[in-house]
Design a protein around this motif. Structure first.
Motif, PDB file in Angstrom:
ATOM      1  N   CYS A  57       0.901  -1.190  -0.096  1.00 45.53           N
ATOM      2  CA  CYS A  57      -0.020   0.165  -0.005  1.00 45.53           C
ATOM      3  C   CYS A  57       0.833   1.135   0.071  1.00 45.53           C
ATOM      4  N   LYS A  58       0.608   2.075  -0.907  1.00 47.26           N
ATOM      5  CA  LYS A  58       1.331   3.421  -1.058  1.00 47.26           C
ATOM      6  C   LYS A  58       1.396   4.249   0.230  1.00 47.26           C
ATOM      7  N   GLN A  59       0.578   4.162   1.204  1.00 48.68           N
ATOM      8  CA  GLN A  59       0.175   4.754   2.105  1.00 48.68           C
ATOM      9  C   GLN A  59       1.104   4.291   3.285  1.00 48.68           C
ATOM     10  N   ASP A  60       1.532   3.006   3.182  1.00 49.36           N
ATOM     11  CA  ASP A  60       2.731   2.637   4.085  1.00 49.36           C
ATOM     12  C   ASP A  60       4.343   2.695   3.617  1.00 49.36           C
ATOM     13  N   LEU A  61       4.315   3.570   2.534  1.00 46.50           N
ATOM     14  CA  LEU A  61       5.870   3.526   1.956  1.00 46.50           C
ATOM     15  C   LEU A  61       6.168   5.138   2.220  1.00 46.50           C
ATOM     16  N   VAL A  62       7.393   4.968   2.608  1.00 47.13           N
ATOM     17  CA  VAL A  62       8.117   6.459   2.681  1.00 47.13           C
ATOM     18  C   VAL A  62       9.453   6.295   1.989  1.00 47.13           C
ATOM     19  N   PHE A  63      10.157   7.436   1.725  1.00 49.15           N
ATOM     20  CA  PHE A  63      11.625   7.446   1.203  1.00 49.15           C
ATOM     21  C   PHE A  63      12.506   6.765   2.159  1.00 49.15           C
ATOM     22  N   PRO A  64      13.567   6.348   1.496  1.00 51.99           N
ATOM     23  CA  PRO A  64      14.440   5.786   2.667  1.00 51.99           C
ATOM     24  C   PRO A  64      14.837   6.637   3.716  1.00 51.99           C
ATOM     25  N   SER A  65      14.979   8.063   3.442  1.00 50.90           N
ATOM     26  CA  SER A  65      15.273   9.134   4.472  1.00 50.90           C
ATOM     27  C   SER A  65      14.338   9.319   5.410  1.00 50.90           C
ATOM     28  N   GLY A  66      13.183   8.551   5.187  1.00 51.23           N
ATOM     29  CA  GLY A  66      11.876   8.630   6.211  1.00 51.23           C
ATOM     30  C   GLY A  66      10.936   9.899   5.791  1.00 51.23           C
ATOM     31  N   GLU A  67      11.238  10.508   4.433  1.00 56.24           N
ATOM     32  CA  GLU A  67      10.319  11.520   4.037  1.00 56.24           C
ATOM     33  C   GLU A  67       9.152  10.803   3.634  1.00 56.24           C
ATOM     34  N   THR A  68       7.954  11.306   3.622  1.00 56.54           N
ATOM     35  CA  THR A  68       6.738  10.856   2.956  1.00 56.54           C
ATOM     36  C   THR A  68       6.936  10.916   1.575  1.00 56.54           C
ATOM     37  N   LEU A  69       6.026  10.184   0.944  1.00 57.26           N
ATOM     38  CA  LEU A  69       5.795  10.248  -0.525  1.00 57.26           C
ATOM     39  C   LEU A  69       5.158  11.576  -0.856  1.00 57.26           C
ATOM     40  N   PRO A  70       5.392  12.316  -2.091  1.00 59.88           N
ATOM     41  CA  PRO A  70       4.916  13.428  -2.506  1.00 59.88           C
ATOM     42  C   PRO A  70       3.245  13.065  -2.631  1.00 59.88           C
ATOM     43  N   LYS A  71       2.401  14.108  -2.238  1.00 56.36           N
ATOM     44  CA  LYS A  71       1.029  14.162  -2.197  1.00 56.36           C
ATOM     45  C   LYS A  71       0.518  13.877  -3.669  1.00 56.36           C
ATOM     46  N   CYS A  72       0.990  14.712  -4.646  1.00 55.94           N
ATOM     47  CA  CYS A  72       0.752  14.368  -6.018  1.00 55.94           C
ATOM     48  C   CYS A  72       0.828  12.980  -6.517  1.00 55.94           C
ATOM     49  N   TRP A  73       1.568  11.970  -5.792  1.00 53.80           N
ATOM     50  CA  TRP A  73       1.356  10.554  -6.250  1.00 53.80           C
ATOM     51  C   TRP A  73       0.441   9.684  -5.400  1.00 53.80           C
ATOM     52  N   GLN A  74      -0.050  10.380  -4.678  1.00 53.36           N
ATOM     53  CA  GLN A  74      -1.107   9.587  -3.832  1.00 53.36           C
ATOM     54  C   GLN A  74      -2.532  10.133  -4.066  1.00 53.36           C
ATOM     55  N   ASP A  75      -2.711  11.532  -4.492  1.00 51.17           N
ATOM     56  CA  ASP A  75      -4.047  12.195  -4.340  1.00 51.17           C
ATOM     57  C   ASP A  75      -4.513  12.582  -5.711  1.00 51.17           C
TER      58      ASP A  75
END
Length: 66
Positions: free
Chosen positions: A45-63
């Motif tokens: 699930c994309k909501q459970d993924l983050v970048f290796p640095s811990g930063e969240t995925l961009p909103k434009c990739w999810q919304d």
């Protein structure tokens, strides 16, 4: 491309980056990088993924309305 599963901290190798950046896709296919051998592909699930640095995925990739 590698991302990290927030809960476990495991790295996930994304099979198709197009799925990751497509906001209409909720789950992406990836391979967990745990142990010495690459694991079988699984859906994440994309909501459970983050970048290796811990930063969240961009909103434009999810919304889709972003």
């Amino acid at each position: 491309m590698f991302v990290k599963e927030a809960k476990s901290g495991d790295l996930i190798k994304i099979v198709d980056v197009g799925q990751l950046i497509d906001p209409t896709v909720l789950h992406v296919c990836g391979r967990r990088q745990a142990g010495e051998e690459e694991q079988d592909p699984a859906d994440f699930c994309k909501q459970d993924l983050v970048f290796p640095s811990g930063e969240t995925l961009p909103k434009c990739w999810q919304d889709t309305n972003f």
